[in-house]
Design a protein around this motif. Structure first.
Motif, PDB file in Angstrom:
ATOM      1  N   LEU A   1      -6.801 -12.765  -8.606  1.00  0.00           N
ATOM      2  CA  LEU A   1      -5.535 -12.180  -8.183  1.00  0.00           C
ATOM      3  C   LEU A   1      -5.847 -11.125  -7.133  1.00  0.00           C
ATOM      4  CD1 LEU A   1      -2.438 -11.389  -8.588  1.00  0.00           C
ATOM      5  CD2 LEU A   1      -3.317  -9.671 -10.190  1.00  0.00           C
ATOM      6  N   THR A   2      -5.181 -11.217  -5.997  1.00  0.00           N
ATOM      7  CA  THR A   2      -5.350 -10.128  -5.036  1.00  0.00           C
ATOM      8  C   THR A   2      -4.080  -9.286  -5.032  1.00  0.00           C
ATOM      9  OG1 THR A   2      -4.560 -11.498  -3.220  1.00  0.00           O
ATOM     10  CG2 THR A   2      -6.934 -11.380  -3.534  1.00  0.00           C
ATOM     11  N   ILE A   3      -4.269  -8.011  -4.807  1.00  0.00           N
ATOM     12  CA  ILE A   3      -3.139  -7.096  -4.717  1.00  0.00           C
ATOM     13  C   ILE A   3      -3.168  -6.480  -3.327  1.00  0.00           C
ATOM     14  CG2 ILE A   3      -2.053  -5.039  -5.682  1.00  0.00           C
ATOM     15  CD1 ILE A   3      -3.518  -5.616  -8.308  1.00  0.00           C
ATOM     16  N   VAL A   4      -2.116  -6.741  -2.559  1.00  0.00           N
ATOM     17  CA  VAL A   4      -2.068  -6.203  -1.208  1.00  0.00           C
ATOM     18  C   VAL A   4      -0.828  -5.331  -1.050  1.00  0.00           C
ATOM     19  CG1 VAL A   4      -3.320  -8.148  -0.182  1.00  0.00           C
ATOM     20  CG2 VAL A   4      -0.828  -8.214  -0.312  1.00  0.00           C
ATOM     21  N   GLY A   5      -0.834  -4.526  -0.013  1.00  0.00           N
ATOM     22  CA  GLY A   5       0.319  -3.661   0.217  1.00  0.00           C
ATOM     23  C   GLY A   5      -0.122  -2.438   0.996  1.00  0.00           C
ATOM     24  N   PRO A   6       0.858  -1.717   1.538  1.00  0.00           N
ATOM     25  CA  PRO A   6       0.526  -0.572   2.387  1.00  0.00           C
ATOM     26  C   PRO A   6      -0.090   0.582   1.596  1.00  0.00           C
ATOM     27  CG  PRO A   6       2.882  -0.652   1.988  1.00  0.00           C
ATOM     28  CD  PRO A   6       2.312  -1.909   1.408  1.00  0.00           C
ATOM     29  N   SER A   7      -0.680   1.491   2.339  1.00  0.00           N
ATOM     30  CA  SER A   7      -1.278   2.674   1.732  1.00  0.00           C
ATOM     31  C   SER A   7      -0.224   3.465   0.970  1.00  0.00           C
ATOM     32  CB  SER A   7      -1.874   3.531   2.857  1.00  0.00           C
ATOM     33  OG  SER A   7      -2.612   4.565   2.301  1.00  0.00           O
ATOM     34  N   GLY A   8      -0.591   3.920  -0.201  1.00  0.00           N
ATOM     35  CA  GLY A   8       0.339   4.714  -1.004  1.00  0.00           C
ATOM     36  C   GLY A   8       1.275   3.875  -1.846  1.00  0.00           C
ATOM     37  N   ALA A   9       1.111   2.548  -1.801  1.00  0.00           N
ATOM     38  CA  ALA A   9       2.024   1.675  -2.545  1.00  0.00           C
ATOM     39  C   ALA A   9       1.722   1.694  -4.040  1.00  0.00           C
ATOM     40  CB  ALA A   9       1.932   0.250  -2.004  1.00  0.00           C
ATOM     41  N   GLY A  10       0.544   2.155  -4.411  1.00  0.00           N
ATOM     42  CA  GLY A  10       0.226   2.241  -5.837  1.00  0.00           C
ATOM     43  C   GLY A  10      -0.785   1.207  -6.305  1.00  0.00           C
ATOM     44  N   LYS A  11      -1.532   0.635  -5.373  1.00  0.00           N
ATOM     45  CA  LYS A  11      -2.511  -0.394  -5.740  1.00  0.00           C
ATOM     46  C   LYS A  11      -3.610   0.182  -6.632  1.00  0.00           C
ATOM     47  CE  LYS A  11      -3.569  -1.230  -1.398  1.00  0.00           C
ATOM     48  NZ  LYS A  11      -2.720  -0.219  -0.730  1.00  0.00           N
ATOM     49  N   THR A  12      -4.166   1.293  -6.173  1.00  0.00           N
ATOM     50  CA  THR A  12      -5.231   1.916  -6.970  1.00  0.00           C
ATOM     51  C   THR A  12      -4.691   2.367  -8.321  1.00  0.00           C
ATOM     52  OG1 THR A  12      -6.414   2.620  -4.988  1.00  0.00           O
ATOM     53  CG2 THR A  12      -6.892   3.818  -7.016  1.00  0.00           C
ATOM     54  N   THR A  13      -3.476   2.902  -8.301  1.00  0.00           N
ATOM     55  CA  THR A  13      -2.873   3.351  -9.555  1.00  0.00           C
ATOM     56  C   THR A  13      -2.751   2.189 -10.535  1.00  0.00           C
ATOM     57  OG1 THR A  13      -1.640   5.006  -8.311  1.00  0.00           O
ATOM     58  CG2 THR A  13      -0.862   4.515 -10.539  1.00  0.00           C
ATOM     59  N   LEU A  14      -2.332   1.036 -10.035  1.00  0.00           N
ATOM     60  CA  LEU A  14      -2.198  -0.135 -10.907  1.00  0.00           C
ATOM     61  C   LEU A  14      -3.552  -0.517 -11.500  1.00  0.00           C
ATOM     62  CD1 LEU A  14      -0.683  -2.507 -12.122  1.00  0.00           C
ATOM     63  CD2 LEU A  14      -0.908  -3.729  -9.944  1.00  0.00           C
TER      64      LEU A  14
ATOM     65  N   ALA B   1      -7.784 -15.631  -2.664  1.00  0.00           N
ATOM     66  CA  ALA B   1      -6.752 -15.511  -3.704  1.00  0.00           C
ATOM     67  C   ALA B   1      -6.307 -16.839  -4.298  1.00  0.00           C
ATOM     68  CB  ALA B   1      -5.542 -14.780  -3.144  1.00  0.00           C
ATOM     69  N   ASP B   2      -6.126 -16.856  -5.625  1.00  0.00           N
ATOM     70  CA  ASP B   2      -5.363 -17.914  -6.267  1.00  0.00           C
ATOM     71  C   ASP B   2      -3.907 -17.480  -6.330  1.00  0.00           C
ATOM     72  OD1 ASP B   2      -7.488 -19.745  -7.069  1.00  0.00           O
ATOM     73  OD2 ASP B   2      -8.166 -18.066  -8.308  1.00  0.00           O
ATOM     74  N   GLN B   3      -3.736 -16.188  -6.334  1.00  0.00           N
ATOM     75  CA  GLN B   3      -2.418 -15.600  -6.572  1.00  0.00           C
ATOM     76  C   GLN B   3      -2.446 -14.235  -5.885  1.00  0.00           C
ATOM     77  OE1 GLN B   3      -2.089 -14.857 -10.751  1.00  0.00           O
ATOM     78  NE2 GLN B   3      -0.057 -13.971 -10.614  1.00  0.00           N
ATOM     79  N   THR B   4      -1.353 -13.881  -5.217  1.00  0.00           N
ATOM     80  CA  THR B   4      -1.330 -12.580  -4.547  1.00  0.00           C
ATOM     81  C   THR B   4      -0.112 -11.784  -4.987  1.00  0.00           C
ATOM     82  OG1 THR B   4      -2.482 -13.414  -2.603  1.00  0.00           O
ATOM     83  CG2 THR B   4      -1.221 -11.408  -2.313  1.00  0.00           C
ATOM     84  N   LEU B   5      -0.346 -10.530  -5.269  1.00  0.00           N
ATOM     85  CA  LEU B   5       0.754  -9.637  -5.600  1.00  0.00           C
ATOM     86  C   LEU B   5       0.908  -8.667  -4.437  1.00  0.00           C
ATOM     87  CD1 LEU B   5       2.710  -8.308  -7.785  1.00  0.00           C
ATOM     88  CD2 LEU B   5       0.763  -6.829  -8.313  1.00  0.00           C
ATOM     89  N   THR B   6       2.112  -8.632  -3.879  1.00  0.00           N
ATOM     90  CA  THR B   6       2.352  -7.687  -2.791  1.00  0.00           C
ATOM     91  C   THR B   6       3.138  -6.515  -3.343  1.00  0.00           C
ATOM     92  OG1 THR B   6       2.455  -9.554  -1.276  1.00  0.00           O
ATOM     93  CG2 THR B   6       3.241  -7.443  -0.458  1.00  0.00           C
ATOM     94  N   VAL B   7       2.579  -5.321  -3.183  1.00  0.00           N
ATOM     95  CA  VAL B   7       3.270  -4.148  -3.722  1.00  0.00           C
ATOM     96  C   VAL B   7       3.811  -3.295  -2.590  1.00  0.00           C
ATOM     97  CG1 VAL B   7       2.018  -4.038  -5.904  1.00  0.00           C
ATOM     98  CG2 VAL B   7       1.068  -2.915  -3.895  1.00  0.00           C
ATOM     99  N   LYS B   8       4.934  -2.638  -2.877  1.00  0.00           N
ATOM    100  CA  LYS B   8       5.537  -1.728  -1.906  1.00  0.00           C
ATOM    101  C   LYS B   8       5.752  -0.396  -2.602  1.00  0.00           C
ATOM    102  CE  LYS B   8       8.484  -5.352   0.008  1.00  0.00           C
ATOM    103  NZ  LYS B   8       8.537  -6.152  -1.233  1.00  0.00           N
ATOM    104  N   PRO B   9       5.782   0.664  -1.842  1.00  0.00           N
ATOM    105  CA  PRO B   9       6.099   1.950  -2.469  1.00  0.00           C
ATOM    106  C   PRO B   9       7.491   1.884  -3.089  1.00  0.00           C
ATOM    107  CG  PRO B   9       5.294   2.262  -0.224  1.00  0.00           C
ATOM    108  CD  PRO B   9       5.531   0.793  -0.397  1.00  0.00           C
ATOM    109  N   VAL B  10       7.647   2.483  -4.271  1.00  0.00           N
ATOM    110  CA  VAL B  10       8.954   2.541  -4.914  1.00  0.00           C
ATOM    111  C   VAL B  10       9.789   3.550  -4.145  1.00  0.00           C
ATOM    112  CG1 VAL B  10      10.181   3.064  -7.047  1.00  0.00           C
ATOM    113  CG2 VAL B  10       7.925   1.990  -7.130  1.00  0.00           C
TER     114      VAL B  10
END
Ligand SMILES: Nc1ncnc2c1ncn2[C@@H]1O[C@H](COP(=O)(O)OP(=O)(O)OP(=O)(O)O)[C@@H](O)[C@H]1O
Ligand SMILES: [Mg+2]
Lengths: 216, 211
Positions: free
Chosen positions: B30-43, B201-210
């Motif tokens: 699983l890859t997690i992508v998204g802009p800086s500050g979106a919370g990737k590291t937090t997740l 990736a088999d699967q990608t999660l795109t995160v955005k800042p809330v």
């Protein structure tokens, strides 16, 4: 008067003075390093009141002369009913004073370790104490060694302050001989003996530093 | 399989992760992508138990578990940190065997034997007696991976595995991750690099800042 015979006459009393100096030095190192580690752990703990108390303690010990503290313990405290024998008074004052310096040094060392090291230990399922013991303290030891070394050398010399409360250390032994025989020689010998003591300390400190040079 | 149900996390009232649902299949990436500050590291820190979630659930193979509290050696979530966080006072082999010896109570010989295959697979034989300061970035990363794998994790997480390395090493990292997948290791990879994500990736999660 700078002859072998005179030197061999006063040497026994100088050596016994040096033994006293070494005792004060040795017990102070042991006591203050142990106390210092615990004080430092208190300083980096999350318990605020403990931090504040230890901070105040460190400020007091480092902000006033050791000589004053020594006189205070031996001559001052008896006026309020707390009486220490000379030797105990000296150790008490020295250990409390040096522990404050060591606590400050260890605090700096502990704080310079990346929090990520604890986290790395944690995700490997290690406990806080396992990580502290196997990973953090060896790094802290390496970092603080030069500063600890400075204090150790200082202590060799500071131990001569016990003179003021009438303890028969190396300096007093020299002074007694010099006054009695009206000569400089004992002072010179005393100086040489301090140089030897600090030299030996420096040698051992280097050895320990070298031991820690296997990592960066 | 790791499942996240309605996981939320905020810092000082600021919502970072809002009711996230996610499934991570065994043996997949699983890859997690998204802009800086979106919370990737937090997740990633929540999954690996370095942060406590405010609400929601984790299920590992259908069993509820709390990574923040869990000290169970069967449900380890391995982490390869962005800056690796190798232990500088320990040699490569000691970095790798420290946890097996101290946590799994293996003897030194047992532990060394047990990690032999991992060392082989990651090509670390030549450097096992070196110290972290003597290693290149790529080597450090492989040691960090080996160290995590030595605890036999159910999932291995990476935070920005390409960011601390020279760009030319990017392909090597993707090869390495795909190679570990061949060996059945479930992996979660945070990255800024979409191209890199697409490659593995088999699967990608795109995160955005809330908002
Ligand atoms: N311990 C913390 N306390 C307070 N706020 C935090 C903490 N950790 C992260 N944050 C905040 O949470 C948000 C998300 O941070 P996070 O590090 O997860 O982002 P990221 O997606 O990994 O970004 P980047 O791509 O830059 O690494 C940021 O706004 C950050 O300031
Ligand atoms: Mg990040």
């Amino acid at each position: 008067m700078f002859n072998i015979q005179y030197i061999s006459e006063i040497l026994p009393s100088l050596l016994s003075g040096a033994m006293m100096t070494l005792q004060v030095f040795g017990w102070t190192i042991v006591g203050s390093l142990i106390l210092g580690v615990f004080l430092a752990l208190g300083l980096v703990s999350k318990f605020k009141p403990l931090q504040v108390i230890i901070d105040a303690y460190v400020w007091l010990m480092r902000g006033t002369p050791l000589l004053l503290q020594l006189i205070f313990v031996f001559y001052g405290l008896p006026t309020i009913g707390i009486v220490f024998p000379r030797y105990e008074a000296a150790l008490f004052a020295f250990i409390l004073n040096y522990a404050a310096y060591f606590a400050e040094i260890f605090r700096g060392g502990l704080q310079s370790i990346d929090k990520g090291q604890y986290e790395a230990g944690r995700v490997l399922q290690m406990t806080y104490w396992q990580t502290t013991k196997k990973v953090v303290l060896p790094q802290v030891a390496k970092i603080v060694l030069p500063s600890i070394g400075n204090e150790v050398i200082n202590l060799v010399k500071d131990s001569s302050l016990v003179y003021v409360i009438g303890i028969g250390d190396l300096l007093r032994a020299g002074n007694v001989a010099a006054a009695r025989d009206v000569t400089l020689v004992p002072f010179i010998l005393v100086g040489i003996m301090y140089l030897v003591l600090t030299g030996i300390c420096t040698f051992f400190l280097r050895r320990v530093e070298k031991h820690y040079s296997y990592f960066k | 399989m790791l499942e996240l149900k309605n996981v939320s996390k905020s810092f000082n009232g600021k919502m970072i992760i809002n009711k996230l649902n996610l499934k991570i299949e065994d043996g997949k990436i699983l890859t997690i992508v998204g802009p800086s500050g979106a919370g990737k590291t937090t997740l990633l820190r929540c999954i690996s138990g370095l942060e406590k979630i405010d609400s929601g659930q984790f299920l590992l193979d259908g069993q509820q578990f709390d990574p923040f509290e869990s000290r169970d050696n069967e449900s380890v979530i391995g982490v390869v940190f962005q800056d690796f966080q190798l232990f500088p006072n320990l040699s490569v082999i000691d970095n790798i065997t420290l946890a097996p010896i101290n946590v799994l109570n293996q003897s030194e010989t047992q532990a060394k034997k047990a990690v032999g295959e991992i060392i082989d697979r990651l090509g670390l034989e030549e450097i096992i007696n070196q110290y972290p300061y003597q290693l290149s970035g790529g080597q450090k990363q492989r040691v960090a991976i080996a160290r995590a794998l030595a605890m036999n994790p159910s999932i291995l997480c990476y935070d920005e595995p390409t960011s601390a390395l020279d760009p030319e090493l990017r392909n090597e990292v993707s090869k390495l991750i795909l190679d570990l997948k061949e060996n059945g290791i479930t992996q979660v990879v945070i990255t800024h690099d979409i191209e890199f994500a697409n490659k593995i990736a088999d699967q990608t999660l795109t995160v955005k800042p809330v908002k």
